[in-house]
Every structure is written in structure tokens, then in C-alpha cells.
Motif scaffolding. Sequence first.
Motif, PDB file in Angstrom:
ATOM      1  N   LEU A 140     -15.632  26.872 -56.716  1.00 47.93           N
ATOM      2  CA  LEU A 140     -14.457  26.308 -56.038  1.00 47.93           C
ATOM      3  C   LEU A 140     -14.013  27.188 -54.880  1.00 47.93           C
ATOM      4  O   LEU A 140     -13.738  26.705 -53.783  1.00 47.93           O
ATOM      5  N   CYS A 141     -13.926  28.476 -55.109  1.00 47.85           N
ATOM      6  CA  CYS A 141     -13.476  29.417 -54.089  1.00 47.85           C
ATOM      7  C   CYS A 141     -13.969  30.796 -54.489  1.00 47.85           C
ATOM      8  O   CYS A 141     -14.756  30.929 -55.427  1.00 47.85           O
ATOM      9  N   MET A 171      -5.369  19.059 -58.496  1.00 51.33           N
ATOM     10  CA  MET A 171      -5.144  20.324 -59.203  1.00 51.33           C
ATOM     11  C   MET A 171      -6.056  21.428 -58.686  1.00 51.33           C
ATOM     12  O   MET A 171      -5.621  22.570 -58.481  1.00 51.33           O
ATOM     13  N   HIS A 172      -7.330  21.145 -58.458  1.00 54.32           N
ATOM     14  CA  HIS A 172      -8.245  22.190 -57.983  1.00 54.32           C
ATOM     15  C   HIS A 172      -7.843  22.678 -56.595  1.00 54.32           C
ATOM     16  O   HIS A 172      -8.047  23.854 -56.268  1.00 54.32           O
ATOM     17  N   GLU A 177      -5.644  27.155 -53.381  1.00 49.97           N
ATOM     18  CA  GLU A 177      -4.638  27.669 -52.450  1.00 49.97           C
ATOM     19  C   GLU A 177      -3.856  28.826 -53.066  1.00 49.97           C
ATOM     20  O   GLU A 177      -3.633  29.858 -52.410  1.00 49.97           O
ATOM     21  N   GLU A 178      -3.452  28.676 -54.304  1.00 45.76           N
ATOM     22  CA  GLU A 178      -2.656  29.725 -54.940  1.00 45.76           C
ATOM     23  C   GLU A 178      -3.488  30.972 -55.210  1.00 45.76           C
ATOM     24  O   GLU A 178      -2.986  32.097 -55.102  1.00 45.76           O
ATOM     25  N   LEU A 179      -4.759  30.798 -55.546  1.00 46.63           N
ATOM     26  CA  LEU A 179      -5.618  31.967 -55.730  1.00 46.63           C
ATOM     27  C   LEU A 179      -5.818  32.709 -54.412  1.00 46.63           C
ATOM     28  O   LEU A 179      -5.907  33.942 -54.387  1.00 46.63           O
ATOM     29  N   ARG A 233       1.966  28.414 -60.844  1.00 41.63           N
ATOM     30  CA  ARG A 233       2.464  27.719 -59.650  1.00 41.63           C
ATOM     31  C   ARG A 233       1.689  26.433 -59.402  1.00 41.63           C
ATOM     32  O   ARG A 233       2.261  25.431 -58.944  1.00 41.63           O
ATOM     33  N   SER A 234       0.397  26.424 -59.695  1.00 43.47           N
ATOM     34  CA  SER A 234      -0.387  25.201 -59.523  1.00 43.47           C
ATOM     35  C   SER A 234       0.101  24.102 -60.459  1.00 43.47           C
ATOM     36  O   SER A 234       0.219  22.931 -60.059  1.00 43.47           O
TER      37      SER A 234
END
Length: 457
Positions: A140-141, A171-172, A177-179, A233-234
Motif C-alpha cells: 500500500l505504501c 479506508m486504505h 495518508e495518516e501513515l 485517526r483513520s
Amino acid sequence: MTSAGVNVPGDDGVGNPAAASGSASAPECRTMQRRRRRLEPQGSGDAAAGPSWVRRLRPAASRFSPSPSQGSADRPNDEEQEEDDPDVQEMELVPLPPAGPQELQPADVPAQVWPVAFGSLSMAGRMRMMEDTISLHPDLCTWADGSPVHFFAVFDGHGGSHVSALCRDRMHEFVAEELGKEGAAFLRRRQEWLAWGDGAGAETSAAAFVRGPRGAWPEREEEERAWRSALRRSFRRADAMAALACACGRVARPSCRCPLSSVVSGIVGSTAVVALLVRGRLVVANCGDSRAVLCRGPAGTPPVPLSSDHKPNRPDERARIEAAGGLVVFNNGHRVRGILAMSRALGTNVWWDRLLRPEVIAEPEITVTERTAEDECMILATDGMWDVIANDVACNVARHCLEDGNPPPAATAAAATAGREEEPRCVRATSLLARLAIGRETLDNVSIIVVDLKHRE
């Protein structure tokens, strides 16, 4: 008398004329010639490239040149001069390393490469409506250190697929983004910590850290704190957006005007169990009664639960509900206010008003588990499977499918690994688990993900 200490054409390179005659000088020249032949590279290679070793000698003009008061007759021979002269250093001939890229140091080589292969299946079962969704996003990232982050999740909707479809689609993205934000903050905190330890940047670090003794940078604790914060936060972002979700799949403000927006079946929401695989750790966030289980060790070894179901009759959950002014009623099972059979969920509302808040919350419980070489696989599934299949039975079924003696074709397996597609053995395990759940007469949708955690031929 010949002049000493002057190199002329034809001499032996160390101040002894090769053309000089006499019985005393001839053996000396032959000795030096033999030494020179031993030191010169052998073979027919390029002479310009020179030998593959380095030998440091004193300058030729000064090694055996006699003083002005000393004649050539009373000079010692070459071997005696080399032994007596302290300026001459004999050095071991060490071959130079071969040309090419240097080998990586042990610290730069990864300790272990953690494998990831997966498969999934989602079935409506005996339900007329499909409310479950699955989200598969390997690679994913990347985390702050460049490690890949793999994302797997199952969502079990209730009152429709409004929220579960939203979670599948968004959700992903929220997690990535939060990670990214947490990764940048993680690197910044580490730089401040190291600057504080070096005695520099104390003024900037004082605002972020309490003054006191400082030890080594707590990398593991800081990473886990960052992952937990990003997942929380997600989930909050998904819960806030769920109120705007429509049955048509769109998220609109103000409310969607399509015909499906008026089709509301009461309480609308979704459970969520999200698993992140980062290096050698499994990070699982759960909200609701979907479940994640780790199969570790040989057959017969008890599985490791990675999440705990949020049921209203769980003692701590019941205490929290009652402290918030709610009530747990037995109505075909324990339910919050006799309505919802789970104590946590995303987007639980009656479309225009959040009826079950604050008793039903969207805060996930998060676990971080260290991976080991004994880990077989991880199973994520909705309660449609877990209601009729125990953890140990599910692990035994998945283990046998993954260890099947009839592996898939090599081309298919290689393509699944290289392209991050679903692996045939994992798909076979999910299919068998789903059929077993249907055979045991589950009354709910069934959605399953099996993640293989071992290197298999």
C-alpha cells in the motif's frame, strides 16, 4: 675508479653499474636481478597496468650509495646493506581487492525477508443481501524507513452495505495518508532526540520532550505509537464520513438525492478489522465482532488471537455501555438497547440521528504482534464464519490447505508472488473455510482473507 651513486643507462636501478667488471661486483648484480625477477609480475599482461601489489622501498639513489669518503671497494654487499640499513622497510605484499562493487556490510543486509501471500473469498450465503466487503492492498505504501506496508481488511455491514462499501473504497487511503504524516513526525522526533543526545538543539527539543536523563532512541515504542495513532485517526475519518454514505455508493454533502437514499433499514453501520504487515510485525485494529487470528506453530498448537470481539456481554464492554447510560438487553442474543449485537462499530446511526451513541463507539482496539519463523498464516473473517467455526478448527483447515502436497503450477505461483495477485493455495483455503461455514448453516454473509506468512516451494 668508477663513480658511485649515479644511475646511468644500463645500471641495475639501485646505483650498481651493470657493465662494471670484476669478480666482486658480478655476484651482486646477479643477486639483485634474481630479486627483481621475483618481484616483477609474471605473465603477458599489460605492463602499463603494473603489478597487483604495492612495495615501498627507499629511493634508489640513496640506498646503496657510499659516502664521499667511502670507496666502492669497501662497500658491503647488497644483502648486508639491506639488513644493516634501518631505513629499508620490508613490507608484506598484499593483493589489491578485485575491481567491482563492494560487498554490503552485515549491518546493511536485512536480517530476514518476511514473505506475504494472500487469498480471499466473499459469499452472501443464506442472506438475500450482500453486506460484507473485502479490501486487499499489498504494498500500500512505505513506512519511514522505506519498508513496505501491506494492508488487508474485512468489513461487515449491517442495515445495508452503505458503510462497508465506503470502508472498502476509502479506508486504505485514510491509512496511507495518516501513515505518511506519522512517518514524517517519527523522523522529526528521532532527529530531535539524537540532536539532544549530541548536546545540540536542546532548545527545540525541550518543547517536545520532558527534561531528564536520555537513553537510546526507543525506536520500537515510537513506531508502535505512530502506527496506533495513524489507525485511530483513520477509523475516526471513516466513521465521520459514514454519515454521508448513500446506498448507491456515493458520499455526498448534503445528502444524496438518488432514489436509493430513501431506502433505509434502520441502524446502518459496519464492523472493521484491519491488518497491517510492516517488516516483522502484525498490526491489527478491530472495531466490532469481525476477527483476526494468527496460526503459529505445528498442528495442534493453540492459535494466537490478534483481536477480541466487541460483544455487549463482554464484561469490560458492558461496564462501559452502562457507564455511558446504555443498557444491554437479551433479545435473540445480547444487544445494546436490544438493537445492535455489537458494542463497537463504524457509522452506526439511523441515517438522520446517531441513536446508539455514545454507547456504541468507533474506537478500535489495536494489537502489535512480533512475527516469528513458526508463523503459518493469518486469518481475517467476518462473524459469519466465526459464529460456526472455532479458531483452532479454522487454523487447522488453512494449515492443511497451505501445506498441500499438490502445489499450484510454478508459473501461476510465480505470477502471484511477483504481481501481488492472490495465491492459489490461499484462495483454496478461503474456499474450503467458506464451504465449511455454509455447511454448518451460518445465517450471515461470509468473508475471509488468508495471508500466508511462510516461504513455501
